[in-house]
Design a protein around this motif. Structure first.
Motif, PDB file in Angstrom:
ATOM      1  N   HIS A  43      -0.297   6.235 -40.340  1.00  0.00           N
ATOM      2  CA  HIS A  43      -0.028   7.299 -39.088  1.00  0.00           C
ATOM      3  C   HIS A  43      -1.446   8.698 -39.557  1.00  0.00           C
ATOM      4  O   HIS A  43      -1.250   8.324 -40.796  1.00  0.00           O
ATOM      5  N   ASN A 114       6.765  13.251 -36.036  1.00  0.00           N
ATOM      6  CA  ASN A 114       8.880  12.909 -36.040  1.00  0.00           C
ATOM      7  C   ASN A 114       8.778  12.125 -34.292  1.00  0.00           C
ATOM      8  O   ASN A 114      10.064  12.087 -34.079  1.00  0.00           O
ATOM      9  N   VAL A 115       8.375  11.042 -34.066  1.00  0.00           N
ATOM     10  CA  VAL A 115       8.132  11.469 -31.886  1.00  0.00           C
ATOM     11  C   VAL A 115       7.910   9.941 -32.648  1.00  0.00           C
ATOM     12  O   VAL A 115       6.967   9.423 -33.637  1.00  0.00           O
ATOM     13  N   GLN A 116       8.618   9.255 -31.958  1.00  0.00           N
ATOM     14  CA  GLN A 116       8.470   8.177 -31.630  1.00  0.00           C
ATOM     15  C   GLN A 116       7.485   7.411 -30.841  1.00  0.00           C
ATOM     16  O   GLN A 116       7.139   7.916 -29.546  1.00  0.00           O
ATOM     17  N   GLU A 118       5.726   4.791 -29.356  1.00  0.00           N
ATOM     18  CA  GLU A 118       5.838   4.529 -27.955  1.00  0.00           C
ATOM     19  C   GLU A 118       5.791   5.367 -26.634  1.00  0.00           C
ATOM     20  O   GLU A 118       5.706   5.369 -25.741  1.00  0.00           O
ATOM     21  N   ALA A 119       7.098   6.333 -27.193  1.00  0.00           N
ATOM     22  CA  ALA A 119       6.834   7.453 -26.194  1.00  0.00           C
ATOM     23  C   ALA A 119       5.661   8.540 -26.353  1.00  0.00           C
ATOM     24  O   ALA A 119       5.135   8.886 -24.858  1.00  0.00           O
ATOM     25  N   HIS A 144      -1.515   4.587 -34.883  1.00  0.00           N
ATOM     26  CA  HIS A 144       0.197   4.524 -35.593  1.00  0.00           C
ATOM     27  C   HIS A 144       0.302   3.288 -35.740  1.00  0.00           C
ATOM     28  O   HIS A 144       0.346   2.744 -35.033  1.00  0.00           O
ATOM     29  N   THR A 146       1.838  -0.274 -37.472  1.00  0.00           N
ATOM     30  CA  THR A 146       3.462  -0.557 -38.939  1.00  0.00           C
ATOM     31  C   THR A 146       2.868  -2.219 -39.287  1.00  0.00           C
ATOM     32  O   THR A 146       2.104  -2.438 -38.255  1.00  0.00           O
TER      33      THR A 146
END
Length: 177
Positions: A43, A114-116, A118-119, A144, A146
């Motif tokens: 991140h 702390n925000v997803q 995708e949002a 980000h 993963t």
């Protein structure tokens, strides 16, 4: 990480008094690199300034994913002849740049950690055009990643152009050793 190189001929093309100022001296080259040693997820929220030395005009910031074969200099991170990193097999990535804004004490100071991810997709762009003015601006690069496995690496370039000429950039590396 930042690499600054100074190239000149002492007799025919000597250095001016601004010998380490990249913005004022054509003898100086600079490369900015952010290296993230990743546990999954990798991140990064990186503030990128657009600079104020380029003339007013149409500015473009472009984010591109780079193939590992194009960045042989990654071997410097390993201290070996070959970097031995592999293209990720099955990562999920959300990355891009946000619209530049004037530099203030509060601009982009909120973390999206702390925000997803995708949002944030609707806010992130891979190619962004904006009008340059005399004021330096600041833009947020968000990444980000993963599912990064050991020996995998992903590289992004952030490139800024003004009226078709490159005026700056940044390289971001997410790797898992």
């Amino acid at each position: 990480e930042c690499l600054v190189v100074r190239v000149f001929d002492p007799l025919l093309d000597s250095l001016p008094s601004t010998q380490w100022d990249v913005r004022k001296d054509r003898h100086i080259g600079q490369r900015n690199i952010a290296v993230i040693n990743a546990a999954s997820p990798a991140h990064l929220e990186l503030l990128v300034r657009t600079g104020c030395n380029a003339p007013a005009g149409e500015g473009v910031i472009h984010v591109e994913k780079v193939k590992l074969g194009e960045v042989d200099w990654l071997s410097l991170l390993k201290g070996q002849k070959n970097h031995q990193y592999e293209e990720p097999a099955s990562i999920e990535t959300v990355s891009g740049i946000m619209q530049p804004g004037n530099i203030t004490k509060v601009a982009y100071k909120t973390s999206f950690k702390n925000v997803q991810p995708e949002a944030l997709k609707s806010l992130l762009k891979q190619l962004l055009k904006y009008e340059r003015t005399c004021d330096e601006k600041e833009s947020l690069f968000y990444m980000h990643v993963t599912n990064l496995k050991p020996a995998e690496c992903v590289v992004y370039r952030i490139i800024q152009t003004v009226d078709g000429k490159m005026t700056g950039g940044y390289t971001v590396i997410a790797k898992k050793d």
